[in-house]
Design a protein around this motif. Sequence first.
Motif, mmCIF file in Angstrom:
data_model
loop_
_atom_site.group_PDB
_atom_site.id
_atom_site.type_symbol
_atom_site.label_atom_id
_atom_site.label_comp_id
_atom_site.label_asym_id
_atom_site.label_seq_id
_atom_site.Cartn_x
_atom_site.Cartn_y
_atom_site.Cartn_z
ATOM 1 N N ASP A 67 6.858 -27.178 53.997
ATOM 2 C CA ASP A 67 5.478 -26.803 53.675
ATOM 3 C C ASP A 67 4.492 -27.772 54.324
ATOM 4 N N ALA A 71 1.767 -26.876 57.087
ATOM 5 C CA ALA A 71 0.371 -27.153 56.747
ATOM 6 C C ALA A 71 -0.281 -28.030 57.807
ATOM 7 N N ARG A 126 8.126 -18.611 53.635
ATOM 8 C CA ARG A 126 6.816 -18.492 53.011
ATOM 9 C C ARG A 126 6.830 -17.625 51.759
ATOM 10 N N ARG A 132 -0.062 -18.479 53.784
ATOM 11 C CA ARG A 132 -0.499 -19.612 52.963
ATOM 12 C C ARG A 132 -1.152 -20.701 53.808
ATOM 13 N N PHE A 133 -0.585 -20.989 54.961
ATOM 14 C CA PHE A 133 -1.137 -22.035 55.819
ATOM 15 C C PHE A 133 -1.786 -21.489 57.085
#
Length: 216
Positions: A67, A71, A126, A132-133
């Motif tokens: 993650d 990110a 994901r 999400r990113f």
Amino acid sequence: MTVANAERQVARQPRGDATRQSILEAAERVFADLGYAAARLEDVAQAVGIRRPSIVYYFPGKQQLYDQVEADIFASMHDFVLKRVEDASDPMARLLALLDAWLDFLVERPAAARIIQRLIADSAPRGDNPVRFSETALRDIEAVITMGVEVGAFRPVSAMHILNGVAGGALFYVCNGGQLGEERSYDPANPVELSAFRALLHKLAEAAVLHPGEKG
């Protein structure tokens, strides 16, 4: 905490930050090479030259490490884009600046390009939130296309069509350098190759968004 302990804590902080950054950089390469499912924390530890428990000190598990890698990729790419487009007020100039930023970012960070390509093929890492990113990247291109359409500089066109039909070429350009056989191999960072591809990317973008009969 005593003064001596506080001083030791301050002294350890830069070393800890450096170790964390080394873990992230190694993890980016490992996830790019092996994919999320096959990669292990042991692989990352070996690449850094530390033991697995040292990674767990910073990242509790593989998902948390992955993650953070993802990110960091998209946050860094977004910052790269903002610096490139800040002086481009014209919609076409802004779109080309964004495409150039993505291209140059991926050329400079090919492991990130391979991770993004893996994300396209396999959304499992994901789960229920595939953007999400990557949401920042999608919003970046949507903003440029929306502005161009609203002021009449661009014909009505889907930002996602531009993403898939034009911008996605930068990803293939970077990732395919060594994947097309020995006779077709190329170095994406070679200035001549990069300049030729950038020119093609610009022509594709102009053809995709400009009104019929217009030239960039």
